[in-house]
Design a protein around this motif. Structure first.
Motif, PDB file in Angstrom:
ATOM      1  N   LEU A 240      19.088  -8.442 -40.606  1.00 20.40           N
ATOM      2  CA  LEU A 240      17.708  -8.916 -40.608  1.00 20.40           C
ATOM      3  C   LEU A 240      17.361  -9.641 -39.305  1.00 20.40           C
ATOM      4  O   LEU A 240      16.354  -9.346 -38.654  1.00 20.40           O
ATOM      5  CB  LEU A 240      17.556  -9.873 -41.804  1.00 20.40           C
ATOM      6  CG  LEU A 240      16.177 -10.311 -42.188  1.00 20.40           C
ATOM      7  CD1 LEU A 240      15.352  -9.106 -42.644  1.00 20.40           C
ATOM      8  CD2 LEU A 240      16.261 -11.334 -43.337  1.00 20.40           C
TER       9      LEU A 240
ATOM     10  N   GLU B 226      17.631  -7.206 -36.148  1.00 20.87           N
ATOM     11  CA  GLU B 226      16.564  -6.202 -36.040  1.00 20.87           C
ATOM     12  C   GLU B 226      15.191  -6.847 -35.853  1.00 20.87           C
ATOM     13  O   GLU B 226      14.456  -6.507 -34.939  1.00 20.87           O
ATOM     14  CB  GLU B 226      16.589  -5.339 -37.310  1.00 20.87           C
ATOM     15  CG  GLU B 226      15.675  -4.132 -37.217  1.00 20.87           C
ATOM     16  CD  GLU B 226      15.467  -3.496 -38.583  1.00 20.87           C
ATOM     17  OE1 GLU B 226      16.435  -3.475 -39.378  1.00 20.87           O
ATOM     18  OE2 GLU B 226      14.326  -3.051 -38.850  1.00 20.87           O
ATOM     19  N   LYS B 227      14.874  -7.817 -36.723  1.00 25.09           N
ATOM     20  CA  LYS B 227      13.505  -8.352 -36.715  1.00 25.09           C
ATOM     21  C   LYS B 227      13.304  -9.454 -35.679  1.00 25.09           C
ATOM     22  O   LYS B 227      12.237  -9.571 -35.092  1.00 25.09           O
ATOM     23  CB  LYS B 227      13.143  -8.929 -38.090  1.00 25.09           C
ATOM     24  CG  LYS B 227      13.282  -7.959 -39.226  1.00 25.09           C
ATOM     25  CD  LYS B 227      12.048  -7.073 -39.338  1.00 25.09           C
ATOM     26  CE  LYS B 227      12.139  -6.238 -40.600  1.00 25.09           C
ATOM     27  NZ  LYS B 227      11.968  -4.830 -40.399  1.00 25.09           N
ATOM     28  N   LYS B 228      14.318 -10.281 -35.460  1.00 24.37           N
ATOM     29  CA  LYS B 228      14.119 -11.427 -34.569  1.00 24.37           C
ATOM     30  C   LYS B 228      14.575 -11.102 -33.144  1.00 24.37           C
ATOM     31  O   LYS B 228      13.804 -11.242 -32.202  1.00 24.37           O
ATOM     32  CB  LYS B 228      14.889 -12.640 -35.110  1.00 24.37           C
ATOM     33  CG  LYS B 228      14.602 -13.922 -34.368  1.00 24.37           C
ATOM     34  CD  LYS B 228      15.367 -15.095 -34.926  1.00 24.37           C
ATOM     35  CE  LYS B 228      16.782 -15.114 -34.402  1.00 24.37           C
ATOM     36  NZ  LYS B 228      17.531 -16.329 -34.777  1.00 24.37           N
TER      37      LYS B 228
ATOM     38  N   ARG C  40      15.649  -8.116 -32.013  1.00 26.99           N
ATOM     39  CA  ARG C  40      15.398  -6.720 -31.630  1.00 26.99           C
ATOM     40  C   ARG C  40      16.549  -6.205 -30.760  1.00 26.99           C
ATOM     41  O   ARG C  40      16.361  -5.713 -29.647  1.00 26.99           O
ATOM     42  CB  ARG C  40      14.060  -6.569 -30.898  1.00 26.99           C
ATOM     43  CG  ARG C  40      12.884  -6.947 -31.773  1.00 26.99           C
ATOM     44  CD  ARG C  40      11.556  -6.740 -31.082  1.00 26.99           C
ATOM     45  NE  ARG C  40      10.507  -7.461 -31.789  1.00 26.99           N
ATOM     46  CZ  ARG C  40       9.998  -7.117 -32.960  1.00 26.99           C
ATOM     47  NH1 ARG C  40      10.416  -6.033 -33.582  1.00 26.99           N
ATOM     48  NH2 ARG C  40       9.055  -7.831 -33.527  1.00 26.99           N
TER      49      ARG C  40
END
Ligand code: KIV
Ligand code: ZN
Length: 515
Positions: free
Chosen positions: A105, A108-110, A112
Motif C-alpha cells: 500500500l 504503490e500509493k505513497k 510510487r
C-alpha cells in the motif's frame, strides 16, 4: 546475567508529531536532559531534515547529552541522512535512524516505487548512513503490514550494508500481541544474518495494544529494543508508553528475565515535564503515572495496604518517583536552600541570573501560598524556562470582577517588550474576559485550540492551578503554560506564554511535517 532490553525513547520525535505537541528547542533540550536522568539508552531527538527548527533542536541535544545515544530520524535519501549526520556531529554517541516504507500500500500509493526500487534505496541509504555514522538503525515503515518474504529481503540487505538495529514498526497500530510476537520471531528466522543486528519493535496504540504488542515482540519475538514515549505521547492514539513497558519488565522480571537500565524514580518527573510542556494531560487512571495509580479509595483496599502493602500493591509509588507531596520550602527559606532543592530535583540552571529570577518568583509565590511543594517548584521553573529575550509579553497586573447576575469584567496590565499596555474587556467568565482583554490589545488573530486547568498538587484548594493554552496561527501550533494560585492569573500567564512563542522568530520549531 540477564539480557538487556534497550529503551529507545521517541517522545521528541514520534511523540512530537502529535498535533499540538510541537515543542521549542529549549523545551526539547529540557526534556532530553530529563530523559538522560531517566537513563534511557537512546533519545530520538527529532527529524533533522524536517525543518531548520528541528535541525537546531537535534543539534542542541547532541551537543549537550553525554550519556544517552542521540538519534535523528532520516528518510532513505542522501539529503536527509546528511542533515541528520550534521546535526549529530557534537554527540558523544550518535545514531542515524533511516526508514522507507515496505508495505504494498505505501510503496504503490505513497512512494510510487516498485519493490526493487525500494530494496535498492534501502541499501543505498544504509550504506550512505554507515559512511557518516557507525550506529545506524533501519526501519521498514508499515513493516507489520508488509509481505514477510519481501520484508526479509530488505532487512537482510540492510544488515549486510551495516545496519546495527532493525526496527519493525506497526505504523498504524493494527497488530495484536500473539500475531505480532510471532511475526517478529518468524522474520528473525527468515533473515539469514539476523543475528548481526539488534531487533527492535515500534508499536502504535490505535487499538490500545501498543504496550502489549511491544512486550509480545520482546517475549515471543526476541526483540531487544523497544521504541516508546513518555506518557505514550504520539500521533492519533499515541505510541507505546515507556513507563508501562519499563515497569512491566521490571515488575515481572520472573517472566521477561530482562534488565532495563532505567532509573525508575525519574519516571514521574519525566511524565510531569512532558505533560506540562505539551499540555497533554495524563488521565488519572493511567498506569504508573496517573494521579490515581497508587490511590486506594475503597475501605477494603486501604485496610489491606495498611496491614501489608503487597496485598494490593505490586509496585511502590516511590520507586517510580511519586513523592508524598513533601513541603519543601516556605516563606523564610533562603536562596541557598532554594538552589539546593533545585539541584536535588535535578534542575540545571545555566546561570546565576536564571537562579535569581526563579528565586524571585519563588518568593512571590511563598508570599501567597504557605506551603510550597516540589511540584510548585517544578512549575515555577517551567515558567522560568523562557529566556528574557523570548519573553516579549509579561503579565504585570490583573484585576477582575465576577459575581452572580453580573457580567464578568477584567483589566490586564502587561508589558510588550519595554512598552506597558492596559486593556479591559467583558467576557462569559473572568478567564474569558482576561484573555479577551489581552487579545484586544495584541490582536494576534490566533485561534484558541485548547484551554485546560489542572491542580499542581492534589487534595487541596490551596493548590496552584496550572493552565495550558494552545494557540494556532499561520500554520503553527504552540502551547503556553502558566501557574498561579489564582487560576485567572494562571490563564493570563499561559495565554501570554503562548503569544511569546508565536512572537519568537528564533523559536520557530515547525511541527515535524514530511517536507
Ligand atoms: O511509525 C512508524 O512507522 C515510524 C517510523 C518512521 C519508524 O515512526
Ligand atoms: Zn511511529
Amino acid at each position: 546475567m540477564a539480557d538487556k532490553l534497550i529503551i529507545f525513547d521517541t517522545t521528541l520525535r514520534d511523540g512530537e508529531q502529535s498535533p499540538g505537541a510541537s515543542m521549542t528547542k529549549d523545551e526539547k533540550l529540557r526534556i532530553a536532559r530529563q530523559l538522560e536522568r531517566l537513563r534511557v539508552d537512546v533519545i530520538e531527538a527529532g527529524f533533522a531534515a524536517s525543518s531548520n527548527g528541528d535541525f537546531e533542536a537535534v543539534k542542541s541535544i547532541a551537543d549537550h547529552i553525554r550519556e544517552s545515544t542521540v538519534c535523528s530520524l532520516a528518510r532513505a535519501n542522501d539529503r536527509d541522512i546528511s542533515r541528520a549526520a550534521e546535526a549529530l556531529k557534537g554527540a558523544a554517541h550518535a545514531r542515524i535512524h533511516t526508514f522507507i516504507a515496505t508495505s504494498e500500500l505505501h510503496m504503490e500509493k505513497k512512494l510510487r516505487m516498485t519493490r526493487e526500487q525500494v530494496l535498492e534505496q534501502a541499501k543505498l541509504a544504509v550504506r550512505f548512513a554507515r559512511n557518516l555514522c557507525d550506529d545506524v538503525e533501519f526501519s521498514p515503515e508499515d513493516g507489520y503490514r508488509s509481505d514477510p518474504e519481501f520484508l526479509a529481503r530488505v532487512l537482510e540487505a540492510a544488515i549486510a550494508e551495516g545496519a546495527r538495529t532493525i526496527n519493525i514498526p506497526d505504523t498504524v497500530g493494527y497488530a495484536v500481541p500473539e500475531l505480532f510476537g510471532r511475526f517478529i520471531r518468524e522474520l528473525r528466522e527468515r533473515v539469514p544474518n539476523s543475528d548481526q543486528a539488534v531487533w527492535s519493535v515500534h508499536c502504535h496504540n490505535d487499538l490500545g495494544m501498543a504496550v502489549a504488542n511491544s512486550l509480545a515482540g520482546v517475549k515471543i519475538g526476541g526483540a531487544r529494543q523497544v521504541e516508546c514515549t513518555i506518557n505514550g505521547l504520539g500521533e492519533r492514539a499515541g505510541n507505546c508508553s515507556l513507563e508501562e513497558v519499563v515497569m512491566a519488565v521490571r515488575t515481572r522480571r520472573d517472566h521477561y528475565g530482562l534488565e532495563v537500565g532505567i532509573d525508575t524514580t525519574q519516571i514521574v518527573p519525566a511524565s510531569r515535564m512532558v505533560s506540562q510542556t505539551t499540555g497533554f494531560v495524563v488521565q488519572p487512571n493511567k498506569a504508573v503515572v496517573g494521579a490515581n495509580a497508587f490511590a486506594h479509595a475503597s475501605g477494603i483496599h486501604q485496610d489491606g495496604v495498611l496491614k501489608a502493602r503487597d496485598t494490593y500493591e505490586i509496585m511502590r509509588a516511590e520507586d517510580v518517583g511519586w513523592s508524598a507531596n513533601k513541603i519543601v520550602l516556605g516563606k523564610l527559606s533562603g536562596r541557598n536552600a532554594f538552589k539546593q532543592r533545585l539541584q536535588e530535583l535535578g534542575i540545571d540552571m545555566d546561570s546565576e541570573a536564571e537562579v535569581n529570577a526563579a528565586f524571585a518568583r519563588f518568593k512571590d509565590l511563598a508570599d501567597r501560598k504557605s506551603e510550597i511543594f516540589d511540584e510548585d517548584i517544578i512549575a515555577l521553573v517551567g515558567d522560568e524556562s523562557v529566556t528574557a529575550e523570548q519573553e516579549h509579553y509579561r503579565l504585570l497586573a490583573l484585576d477582575q470582577h465576577s459575581g452572580t447576575g453580573e457580567r464578568p469584567h477584567a483589566s490586564v496590565v502587561f508589558a510588550a517588550g519595554s512598552v506597558e499596555h492596559r486593556a479591559s474587556s467583558e467576557g462569559n467568565g473572568p478567564v474569558d474576559a482576561s484573555l479577551k482583554a489581552i487579545e484586544s490589545c495584541v490582536m494576534s488573530g490566533a485561534e484558541l485550540m485548547l484551554y485546560s486547568v489542572n491542580a499542581i498538587t492534589s487534595g487541596s484548594t490551596e493548590s496552584q492551578g496550572e493552565v495550558t493554552v494552545r494557540l494556532q496561527h499561520g500554520g503553527r501550533v504552540v502551547n503556553g503554560v502558566g501557574a498561579d494560585p489564582d487560576i485567572v492569573v494562571a490563564s493570563a500567564k499561559a495565554y501570554l506564554s503562548a503569544l511569546n512563542k508565536l512572537h519568537s522568530k528564533a523559536e520557530r520549531v515547525a511541527a515535524q511535517g514530511w517536507p
